[in-house]
Design a protein around this motif. Structure first.
Motif: not given
Ligand SMILES: Cc1ncc(COP(=O)(O)O)c(C=O)c1O
Length: 374
Positions: A84-92, A206-218
């Motif tokens: 995404g366009n910075g982590s900001t776009e993905l948070i949004s 933990l993304t292998r164990e949980f479907n309810n996880l969304f990690i943001i990085r930049g």
């Protein structure tokens, strides 16, 4: 005379500072932006210059090569990555996508989450991090508060501005409870690479164990490139990725950011140099801050590249310290605008050793001046 202003400045407000204080923005050392003081590597500078012509074509719509590099860097598969366009776009995007009716945000924390939740009309429940716990999260209390009317939980890890950080096994406990109640957990790992041992803290496995996880990085902070606007997210929830991709505008990452991304994540010299600098300075600065504790300065054990401090005095506040520092062209972050913090709190990030010394001297001068009065 101190300039009275109602404004509080963010790390990226150098233009405002220039106008109000008459200091050229190039001369200001920003202890407020949380950006790696090494700047970009020579390798990145020359590669971008050589490949400038990439701007004459559209980037790859799927960003396949970039996602492959990222997958290797993160120890996951490219299918789990969205850029995404910075982590900001993905948070949004993820907040817009989830459109939480009720989101829980650990607080104090980065203010953008709150803004985005409000934009989609969601209510916010703030889960306070307490000073008496040194702003460390009480996992059991959080888990008891995760009721099923909450549809999203937002965690900044390490947290801005407290620099506290949850370990992977602590995150696992939270994710397990959240999964029971169908709560999507967004973990913002913008500062994770600055921690002493990222492998103990990062949520990616933990993304292998949980479907309810969304990690943001930049790349804005660790790779010192906020102007390139490149962020990425990792999740094991392929259905969520597909649905976001259907909605997301194409080409939001420009071709230069694409070139940069393909290089920086394999630039181990730069990565190691940064980690050694931040780790060494963090320890050294904490020792100096320890020596100021008798003058009413408290700091909270930092995990990221910034340190939250508390001034235990009514005469010297974050505002007066900001004034004293900016006159020396050093810009700290007055934290009184963060929820649950007040005019006693300020934050500064780790810069080059000689700049850190300059700042520590100004802080010391001001707080000892204050204790001398008594
Ligand atoms: C915790 C946190 N997340 C995200 C951002 C924004 O990062 P980006 O430049 O990647 O959009 C910031 C910027 O200060 C931040 O502190």
């Amino acid at each position: 005379m101190a300039i009275k202003h109602k404004e509080h400045f963010h790390g990226s407000d150098l233009e405002k500072i220039e106008k109000i204080y008459g200091i050229k923005k190039e001369e200001i050392i920003s202890f407020s932006a949380n950006v790696n003081p090494l700047g970009i590597s020579d390798k990145l500078r020359s590669t971008l210059a050589e490949r400038l012509d990439v701007i004459t074509s559209y980037p790859d719509r799927e960003y396949t090569s970039l996602r492959n590099v990222l997958a290797k860097y993160c120890g996951t598969i490219p299918e789990n990555i969205i850029v995404g366009n910075g982590s900001t776009e993905l948070i949004s995007i993820v907040i817009e996508f989830r459109s939480p009716k009720k989101a829980m945000i650990l607080s104090p924390s980065y203010s953008e989450y709150e803004r985005e939740v409000k934009l989609v009309g969601g209510d916010i429940v703030y889960f306070p991090l307490n000073e008496k716990d040194d702003f460390k999260l009480r996992i059991d209390e959080l888990n008891s508060a995760l009721e099923d009317d909450i549809d999203m939980l937002i965690i900044c890890n390490p947290n801005n501005p407290t620099s506290t950080c949850l370990k992977q096994d602590e995150l696992r406990k939270i994710l397990a409870k959240a999964a029971q109640n169908d709560i999507l957990v967004m973990v913002d790992e913008t500062y994770i690479e600055f921690t002493e041992t990222p492998e103990l803290f990062e949520a990616i496995p933990l993304t292998r164990e949980f479907n309810n996880l969304f990690i943001i990085r930049g790349i804005s902070k660790f790779f010192a490139s906020p102007g390139l606007r490149l962020g990425y997210a990792i999740t094991g929830n392929l259905d969520l990725i597909n649905r976001i991709n259907e909605k997301k505008n194409p080409w939001t990452i420009n071709s230069l950011a694409e070139v940069a991304g393909e290089l920086i994540f394999t630039d181990t010299d730069y990565i190691n140099k940064t980690r050694a600098l931040i780790s060494g300075e963090r320890k050294r600065i904490c020792k100096v801050l320890d020596s100021m504790s008798s003058c009413g300065l408290k700091y909270y054990d930092p995990n990221a590249n910034f340190i939250l401090c508390r001034l235990d005095s009514d005469e010297i506040t974050a505002d007066t310290l900001f004034e004293a520092c900016i006159k020396k062209k050093l810009m700290i972050r007055n934290c009184s605008t963060f929820k649950y913090l007040d005019e006693h709190y300020f934050r500064f990030c780790i810069m080059m050793p000689e700049d850190n010394d300059m700042l520590l001297n100004v802080i010391k001068e001001n707080i000892t001046k204050n204790t001398d009065l008594h």
